[in-house]
Design a protein around this motif. Structure first.
Motif, mmCIF file in Angstrom:
data_model
loop_
_atom_site.group_PDB
_atom_site.id
_atom_site.type_symbol
_atom_site.label_atom_id
_atom_site.label_comp_id
_atom_site.label_asym_id
_atom_site.label_seq_id
_atom_site.Cartn_x
_atom_site.Cartn_y
_atom_site.Cartn_z
ATOM 1 N N HIS A 39 0.773 -1.234 0.000
ATOM 2 C CA HIS A 39 0.000 0.000 0.000
ATOM 3 C C HIS A 39 0.810 1.293 0.000
ATOM 4 N N ALA A 40 2.050 1.249 0.403
ATOM 5 C CA ALA A 40 2.812 2.494 0.509
ATOM 6 C C ALA A 40 3.399 2.903 -0.835
ATOM 7 N N ASP A 41 3.630 4.172 -0.993
ATOM 8 C CA ASP A 41 4.286 4.685 -2.192
ATOM 9 C C ASP A 41 5.792 4.609 -1.968
ATOM 10 N N LEU A 42 6.446 3.724 -2.668
ATOM 11 C CA LEU A 42 7.883 3.507 -2.503
ATOM 12 C C LEU A 42 8.692 4.197 -3.595
ATOM 13 N N THR A 43 8.061 5.099 -4.301
ATOM 14 C CA THR A 43 8.729 5.811 -5.384
ATOM 15 C C THR A 43 9.985 6.496 -4.866
ATOM 16 N N GLY A 44 11.081 6.269 -5.561
ATOM 17 C CA GLY A 44 12.337 6.918 -5.210
ATOM 18 C C GLY A 44 13.186 6.162 -4.208
ATOM 19 N N LEU A 45 12.643 5.125 -3.620
ATOM 20 C CA LEU A 45 13.415 4.351 -2.653
ATOM 21 C C LEU A 45 14.138 3.196 -3.353
ATOM 22 N N PRO A 46 15.405 3.005 -3.030
ATOM 23 C CA PRO A 46 16.101 1.861 -3.622
ATOM 24 C C PRO A 46 15.660 0.581 -2.932
ATOM 25 N N LEU A 47 15.424 -0.457 -3.698
ATOM 26 C CA LEU A 47 15.022 -1.738 -3.134
ATOM 27 C C LEU A 47 15.847 -2.850 -3.748
#
Length: 74
Positions: A39-47
Motif C-alpha cells: 500500500h505504501a508509495d515507494l517511489t524513489g526508494l532503492p530496493l
C-alpha cells in the motif's frame, strides 16, 4: 503463496495467516505503514528484492517488483 504452495516448509499460507493476525492486532490492514510492500508509495526508494525459486514469498516479491514504477535514468 500460490505458485509455491506446499513447497516452502517454513512459509505456508496457514502459518502466515496466523502470524498476520498477530502482526495486525486488530488494526486496518490497508494502513500503508502496516503493509508497506502493498500500500505504501515507494517511489524513489532503492530496493533489493531477493527470493529463491522455491520460496513461498516468491509471488509477493514478483508483485512488488512489477508494481514499482520504472527507474528514472539520470
Amino acid at each position: 503463496m500460490t505458485t509455491k504452495d506446499g513447497i516452502d516448509p517454513l512459509f505456508t499460507r496457514q502459518s502466515l495467516v496466523r502470524l498476520d493476525a498477530h502482526y495486525l492486532a486488530g488494526q486496518d490492514p490497508r494502513q500503508p505503514l502496516l503493509r508497506v510492500a502493498v500500500h505504501a508509495d515507494l517511489t524513489g526508494l532503492p530496493l533489493l528484492l531477493q527470493a529463491g525459486s522455491n520460496e513461498g514469498l516468491l509471488d509477493d516479491s514478483a508483485r512488488l517488483a512489477t508494481a514499482r514504477p520504472e527507474p528514472v535514468s539520470t
